[in-house]
Design a protein around this motif. Structure first.
Motif, PDB file in Angstrom:
ATOM      1  N   HIS A  98       0.859  -1.182   0.000  1.00 41.78           N
ATOM      2  CA  HIS A  98       0.000   0.000   0.000  1.00 41.78           C
ATOM      3  C   HIS A  98       0.892   1.228   0.000  1.00 41.78           C
ATOM      4  O   HIS A  98       1.735   1.399   0.888  1.00 41.78           O
ATOM      5  N   ILE A  99       0.699   2.071  -0.997  1.00 45.69           N
ATOM      6  CA  ILE A  99       1.408   3.348  -1.073  1.00 45.69           C
ATOM      7  C   ILE A  99       0.381   4.466  -1.068  1.00 45.69           C
ATOM      8  O   ILE A  99      -0.580   4.454  -1.839  1.00 45.69           O
ATOM      9  N   ASP A 100       0.566   5.415  -0.154  1.00 40.63           N
ATOM     10  CA  ASP A 100      -0.360   6.530   0.035  1.00 40.63           C
ATOM     11  C   ASP A 100       0.355   7.808  -0.397  1.00 40.63           C
ATOM     12  O   ASP A 100       1.416   8.140   0.134  1.00 40.63           O
ATOM     13  N   LEU A 101      -0.223   8.538  -1.348  1.00 40.06           N
ATOM     14  CA  LEU A 101       0.463   9.641  -2.024  1.00 40.06           C
ATOM     15  C   LEU A 101       0.104  10.980  -1.402  1.00 40.06           C
ATOM     16  O   LEU A 101      -1.062  11.383  -1.370  1.00 40.06           O
ATOM     17  N   HIS A 102       1.125  11.691  -0.919  1.00 45.55           N
ATOM     18  CA  HIS A 102       0.937  12.959  -0.211  1.00 45.55           C
ATOM     19  C   HIS A 102       1.930  14.015  -0.700  1.00 45.55           C
ATOM     20  O   HIS A 102       2.847  13.739  -1.465  1.00 45.55           O
ATOM     21  N   GLU A 103       1.735  15.234  -0.187  1.00 48.07           N
ATOM     22  CA  GLU A 103       2.671  16.342  -0.370  1.00 48.07           C
ATOM     23  C   GLU A 103       2.899  17.032   0.972  1.00 48.07           C
ATOM     24  O   GLU A 103       2.019  17.039   1.835  1.00 48.07           O
ATOM     25  N   THR A 104       4.059  17.624   1.125  1.00 44.90           N
ATOM     26  CA  THR A 104       4.323  18.575   2.200  1.00 44.90           C
ATOM     27  C   THR A 104       4.531  19.925   1.532  1.00 44.90           C
ATOM     28  O   THR A 104       5.420  20.076   0.696  1.00 44.90           O
ATOM     29  N   THR A 105       3.714  20.910   1.884  1.00 37.51           N
ATOM     30  CA  THR A 105       3.716  22.191   1.173  1.00 37.51           C
ATOM     31  C   THR A 105       4.059  23.344   2.107  1.00 37.51           C
ATOM     32  O   THR A 105       3.973  23.230   3.330  1.00 37.51           O
ATOM     33  N   ASP A 106       4.387  24.481   1.513  1.00 39.93           N
ATOM     34  CA  ASP A 106       4.613  25.682   2.326  1.00 39.93           C
ATOM     35  C   ASP A 106       3.357  26.067   3.100  1.00 39.93           C
ATOM     36  O   ASP A 106       3.442  26.632   4.202  1.00 39.93           O
ATOM     37  N   SER A 107       2.186  25.759   2.536  1.00 40.32           N
ATOM     38  CA  SER A 107       0.937  26.099   3.226  1.00 40.32           C
ATOM     39  C   SER A 107       0.735  25.268   4.484  1.00 40.32           C
ATOM     40  O   SER A 107      -0.061  25.644   5.353  1.00 40.32           O
ATOM     41  N   ASP A 108       1.452  24.159   4.631  1.00 40.10           N
ATOM     42  CA  ASP A 108       1.400  23.434   5.906  1.00 40.10           C
ATOM     43  C   ASP A 108       1.817  24.352   7.045  1.00 40.10           C
ATOM     44  O   ASP A 108       1.222  24.344   8.119  1.00 40.10           O
TER      45      ASP A 108
ATOM     46  N   GLU B  10       5.861  11.855   0.257  1.00 43.40           N
ATOM     47  CA  GLU B  10       5.731  13.286   0.520  1.00 43.40           C
ATOM     48  C   GLU B  10       6.546  14.048  -0.524  1.00 43.40           C
ATOM     49  O   GLU B  10       7.776  14.019  -0.505  1.00 43.40           O
ATOM     50  N   VAL B  11       5.840  14.681  -1.442  1.00 42.72           N
ATOM     51  CA  VAL B  11       6.455  15.506  -2.480  1.00 42.72           C
ATOM     52  C   VAL B  11       6.427  16.960  -2.020  1.00 42.72           C
ATOM     53  O   VAL B  11       5.531  17.362  -1.282  1.00 42.72           O
ATOM     54  N   TYR B  12       7.399  17.761  -2.470  1.00 40.58           N
ATOM     55  CA  TYR B  12       7.431  19.188  -2.112  1.00 40.58           C
ATOM     56  C   TYR B  12       7.171  20.025  -3.363  1.00 40.58           C
ATOM     57  O   TYR B  12       8.100  20.363  -4.107  1.00 40.58           O
ATOM     58  N   PRO B  13       5.901  20.375  -3.624  1.00 37.03           N
ATOM     59  CA  PRO B  13       5.585  21.072  -4.878  1.00 37.03           C
ATOM     60  C   PRO B  13       6.034  22.527  -4.912  1.00 37.03           C
ATOM     61  O   PRO B  13       6.063  23.133  -5.994  1.00 37.03           O
ATOM     62  N   ASP B  14       6.370  23.101  -3.754  1.00 34.22           N
ATOM     63  CA  ASP B  14       6.774  24.505  -3.718  1.00 34.22           C
ATOM     64  C   ASP B  14       8.274  24.699  -3.933  1.00 34.22           C
ATOM     65  O   ASP B  14       8.762  25.834  -3.884  1.00 34.22           O
ATOM     66  N   SER B  15       8.984  23.629  -4.163  1.00 31.55           N
ATOM     67  CA  SER B  15      10.419  23.740  -4.393  1.00 31.55           C
ATOM     68  C   SER B  15      10.715  24.457  -5.709  1.00 31.55           C
ATOM     69  O   SER B  15      10.078  24.180  -6.728  1.00 31.55           O
ATOM     70  N   PRO B  16      11.704  25.358  -5.726  1.00 28.70           N
ATOM     71  CA  PRO B  16      12.118  25.967  -6.998  1.00 28.70           C
ATOM     72  C   PRO B  16      12.773  24.953  -7.928  1.00 28.70           C
ATOM     73  O   PRO B  16      12.981  25.244  -9.107  1.00 28.70           O
ATOM     74  N   ARG B  17      13.062  23.759  -7.405  1.00 24.70           N
ATOM     75  CA  ARG B  17      13.731  22.722  -8.196  1.00 24.70           C
ATOM     76  C   ARG B  17      12.764  21.684  -8.740  1.00 24.70           C
ATOM     77  O   ARG B  17      13.196  20.688  -9.320  1.00 24.70           O
TER      78      ARG B  17
END
Length: 305
Positions: free
Chosen positions: A169-179, A274-281
């Motif tokens: 089981h893989i659960d797909l999330h993000e960690t964002t600046d809005s956290d 946990e992906v970081y979508p706010d990264s400049p990279r």
């Protein structure tokens, strides 16, 4: 977003009651449409998969069909692979990554694995780009018996009869600046606690189960993702979001104890991305691609072991 030192709802030091939750809910305005972004993408999969409605989410006047995608020729002799996205509705690549996997890679596993994919567990949150549901409850702390979150209860009911065959089981999330600017201050305010600022890691990382750690599995997933986007480094305390880093880009939580989604299948191999979508990279497409790479690597490892 809000000033992290003061959340505009409630009284500092006092947990929210019904009035404060109603105020919070009134602030949540749809910014995108589940019926436009998710449901048509699922309809397009019907030629190759079974698309099933496993419940209806009702927050008057809004109603959302809860949908999942299953391998058409489900074979009890094959291992089950569960993919979930959008448990936190605001985490876009969790939803879009799951849909991209279904559209581009899922057919590769026909005859090798039983796939069950729930790409948008929290459609009310998806539309409002919100972490909680309409009752100010975090679905990803609510995968428990007699769950207070309808989203969590419906997914658990879907998975329960299939648990015996689930291997991964893989659960797909993000960690964002809005956290840090919105969601953690809101959590502190809701619970009547002081807000304690933290750091948002720049990059992709995984959350393993401290009660069933699978370090080689986590390493295999990160190795695949690293071909797409960068892995989050540890901070100066050798931590990521306040938890010790046990391997590059890996932390651990007690999944079942915390009521987290990745605990519901009883699978041997579990992880939360946990992906970081706010990264400049990283671009939005890279974030989606990272989720797909993680899903494929997780399935491939589980099939090989």
């Amino acid at each position: 977003m809000t000033n992290a030192s003061f959340y505009p709802i409630g009284t500092p030091g006092q947990p929210w009651g019904a009035d404060e939750k109603a105020q919070w809910r009134a602030r949540q305005v749809p910014q995108r449409q589940y019926a436009d972004d998710v449901l048509p993408a699922l309809e397009a999969l019907r030629a190759d998969f079974d698309v099933v409605q496993y419940g209806t989410l009702e927050y008057a006047p809004h109603r959302y069909p809860l949908c999942a995608v299953r391998s058409r020729d489900w074979d009890p002799q094959l291992p089950g692979m569960l993919v979930t996205g959008g448990v936190h509705g605001y985490e876009t690549s969790g939803v879009q990554g799951a849909l991209q996997f279904l559209a581009t890679r899922a057919k590769d596993y026909a005859g090798r694995a039983n796939l069950l994919v729930a790409p948008c567990v929290s459609p009310w949150g998806y539309e409002r780009i919100q972490r909680w549901n309409a009752d100010a409850i975090d679905p990803n702390r609510s995968f428990v018996t007699d769950s207070p979150a309808a989203e969590s209860a419906a997914l658990m009911a879907l998975v329960e009869p299939l648990r015996a065959g689930m291997r991964m089981h893989i659960d797909l999330h993000e960690t964002t600046d809005s956290d840090e600017s919105e969601f953690r201050p809101a959590l502190a305010a809701r619970d009547g606690k002081p807000f304690e600022p933290g750091l948002i890691p720049d990059g992709f990382y995984l959350v393993d189960d401290s009660e069933n750690p699978q370090p080689a599995f986590q390493t295999a997933v990160n190795a695949a993702v690293e071909q797409v986007t960068h892995i989050a480094p540890a901070d100066d305390n050798h931590q990521i979001i306040g938890s010790p880093v046990v391997a590059p880009g890996v932390i651990e939580y007690p999944l079942k104890k915390l009521g987290l989604c990745a605990s519901i299948s009883g699978a041997t191999y579990t992880t939360t991305t946990e992906v970081y979508p706010d990264s400049p990279r990283a671009t939005p497409q890279q974030c989606n691609d990272a989720q797909v790479a993680a899903v494929c690597a997780a399935i491939d490892y589980a099939l090989a072991h």
